[in-house]
Design a protein around this motif. Structure first.
Motif, mmCIF file in Angstrom:
data_model
loop_
_atom_site.group_PDB
_atom_site.id
_atom_site.type_symbol
_atom_site.label_atom_id
_atom_site.label_comp_id
_atom_site.label_asym_id
_atom_site.label_seq_id
_atom_site.Cartn_x
_atom_site.Cartn_y
_atom_site.Cartn_z
ATOM 1 N N MET A 42 12.254 -9.972 10.619
ATOM 2 C CA MET A 42 13.091 -11.128 11.189
ATOM 3 C C MET A 42 13.934 -10.865 12.174
ATOM 4 N N ILE A 43 14.565 -11.961 12.620
ATOM 5 C CA ILE A 43 15.313 -11.918 14.073
ATOM 6 C C ILE A 43 16.729 -11.418 13.676
ATOM 7 N N ARG A 44 17.285 -10.934 14.669
ATOM 8 C CA ARG A 44 18.512 -10.551 14.683
ATOM 9 C C ARG A 44 19.600 -11.640 14.592
ATOM 10 N N SER A 45 20.675 -11.432 14.407
ATOM 11 C CA SER A 45 21.957 -12.540 14.064
ATOM 12 C C SER A 45 23.240 -12.338 14.955
ATOM 13 N N ASP A 46 22.878 -11.256 16.109
ATOM 14 C CA ASP A 46 24.068 -11.012 16.771
ATOM 15 C C ASP A 46 24.104 -11.870 18.059
ATOM 16 N N LYS A 47 23.372 -13.055 18.282
ATOM 17 C CA LYS A 47 23.377 -13.977 19.275
ATOM 18 C C LYS A 47 24.183 -15.163 19.089
ATOM 19 N N ASP A 48 24.865 -15.812 19.871
ATOM 20 C CA ASP A 48 25.612 -17.156 19.755
ATOM 21 C C ASP A 48 24.740 -18.192 19.138
ATOM 22 N N VAL A 87 2.910 -17.126 17.318
ATOM 23 C CA VAL A 87 4.315 -16.751 17.044
ATOM 24 C C VAL A 87 4.521 -15.317 16.629
ATOM 25 N N ARG A 88 3.660 -14.809 15.962
ATOM 26 C CA ARG A 88 3.755 -13.338 15.368
ATOM 27 C C ARG A 88 3.340 -12.414 16.525
ATOM 28 N N GLU A 89 2.625 -12.542 17.371
ATOM 29 C CA GLU A 89 2.312 -11.843 18.746
ATOM 30 C C GLU A 89 3.664 -11.857 19.324
ATOM 31 N N SER A 90 4.359 -12.775 19.640
ATOM 32 C CA SER A 90 5.552 -13.008 20.471
ATOM 33 C C SER A 90 6.585 -12.170 19.991
ATOM 34 N N SER A 91 6.827 -11.810 18.415
ATOM 35 C CA SER A 91 7.726 -11.026 17.851
ATOM 36 C C SER A 91 9.087 -12.040 17.865
ATOM 37 N N LYS A 92 8.669 -13.372 17.707
ATOM 38 C CA LYS A 92 9.844 -14.495 17.557
ATOM 39 C C LYS A 92 9.747 -14.632 15.901
ATOM 40 N N GLY A 93 11.321 -15.048 15.401
ATOM 41 C CA GLY A 93 11.382 -15.323 14.161
ATOM 42 C C GLY A 93 10.357 -16.337 13.693
ATOM 43 N N LEU A 94 9.748 -16.219 12.440
ATOM 44 C CA LEU A 94 8.839 -17.248 12.253
ATOM 45 C C LEU A 94 8.941 -17.646 10.587
ATOM 46 N N VAL A 95 8.864 -18.909 10.073
ATOM 47 C CA VAL A 95 8.770 -19.153 8.712
ATOM 48 C C VAL A 95 7.415 -19.955 8.655
ATOM 49 N N ASN A 96 6.491 -19.558 7.740
ATOM 50 C CA ASN A 96 5.457 -20.463 7.411
ATOM 51 C C ASN A 96 5.667 -21.084 6.216
ATOM 52 N N HIS A 97 5.242 -22.448 6.321
ATOM 53 C CA HIS A 97 5.177 -23.326 5.128
ATOM 54 C C HIS A 97 3.832 -23.162 4.871
ATOM 55 N N ILE A 98 3.542 -23.195 3.652
ATOM 56 C CA ILE A 98 2.161 -22.959 3.026
ATOM 57 C C ILE A 98 1.667 -24.811 2.839
ATOM 58 N N PHE A 99 2.540 -25.553 2.852
ATOM 59 C CA PHE A 99 2.038 -26.996 2.805
ATOM 60 C C PHE A 99 2.937 -27.570 3.750
ATOM 61 N N ASN A 100 2.301 -28.847 4.528
ATOM 62 C CA ASN A 100 2.968 -29.398 5.376
ATOM 63 C C ASN A 100 4.161 -30.323 4.622
#
Length: 250
Positions: free
Chosen positions: A1-7, A54-67
């Protein structure tokens, strides 16, 4: 998961955007933006390699199983921003239409007081202000923009050039409100949400934005969808007026 110390949390709803999202994420990783922001991509059950990129980029990612749709993806981002205590949210498209240079300008505007000492709650990145980049649109879409401009000005007195823009910055108060149950239209969050927030007393401002035409993928407003979109928005604008102006709900 991504950090939460940014504005700032930058929210990117994405559906089948493998042709553009890598370039978008690379630009958002540059120090002038990544120094104050994190990125969360909501991959709305894409059938291509969007999630893998997105996984390769190391950014935060939420995957929806359904659209679940664009609005649901945004609200997931708002809830995440509330939980991780971000001060601001900036939402932009993953298809490359919204130039990353807009992010810093929106962030600066969110932290700028007006003559009365008030900060904006919502900053809209406009395609149609002086200083905006040229952005041609179809006759149907331009008619819708002008119609929604007129409705908002008639009901609130607020003159907005681009009430349908998806490029927006939100204060903590604004995205917290959106994150709550039944406060956000998950089907077509558009000019209806701007009207709602104005009627509730939130401060909405605009800045000129740099935007481009989509070069890859398929727009969610392709085919006959703009016609249905306009009909739905007119209905929903009427519902917003009834609920917030007549019934005085909050």
């Amino acid at each position: 998961m991504i950090r939460s110390d940014k504005d700032v949390l930058i929210i990117l709803p994405a559906y089948n955007e493998e042709g553009s999202i890598r370039q978008v994420l690379e630009r958002l990783s540059e120090p002038d933006i990544s120094g104050f922001s994190d990125v969360l991509v909501i991959n709305d059950a894409s059938g291509d390699s969007t999630g893998d990129i997105v996984r390769e980029s190391s950014k935060g990612l939420v995957n929806h199983i359904f659209n679940m749709g664009y609005g649901s993806a945004l609200q997931i981002g708002y809830k995440y921003a509330v939980r991780k205590n971000y001060s601001y949210v900036i939402q932009m498209d993953a298809d490359g239409q919204h130039d990353a240079s807009n992010v810093l300008k929106i962030y600066q505007k969110l932290r700028e007081k007006d003559a009365d000492g008030k900060y904006p709650d919502i900053v809209l990145g406009s395609r149609y202000m002086e200083g905006s980049s040229p952005f041609p649109v179809s006759g149907v879409k331009m008619f819708a923009v002008k119609l929604f401009r007129g409705i908002i000005r008639l009901l609130t007195g607020k003159k907005l050039h681009d009430p349908t823009t998806g490029l927006q910055g939100l204060s903590g108060d604004a995205f917290y409100y959106y994150s709550q149950f039944n406060h956000f239209d998950e089907t077509y969050p558009d000019a209806n949400m701007i009207l709602q927030m104005l009627l509730l007393g939130y401060k909405v401002v605009e800045i000129p934005a740099v935007m481009y035409q989509r070069e890859t993928g398929k727009s969610m407003h392709s085919g006959l969808k703009p016609v249905w979109y306009m009909i739905y928005l007119i209905y929903d604008l009427c519902a917003v007026v009834f609920y917030y102006k007549i019934l005085k709900k909050r």
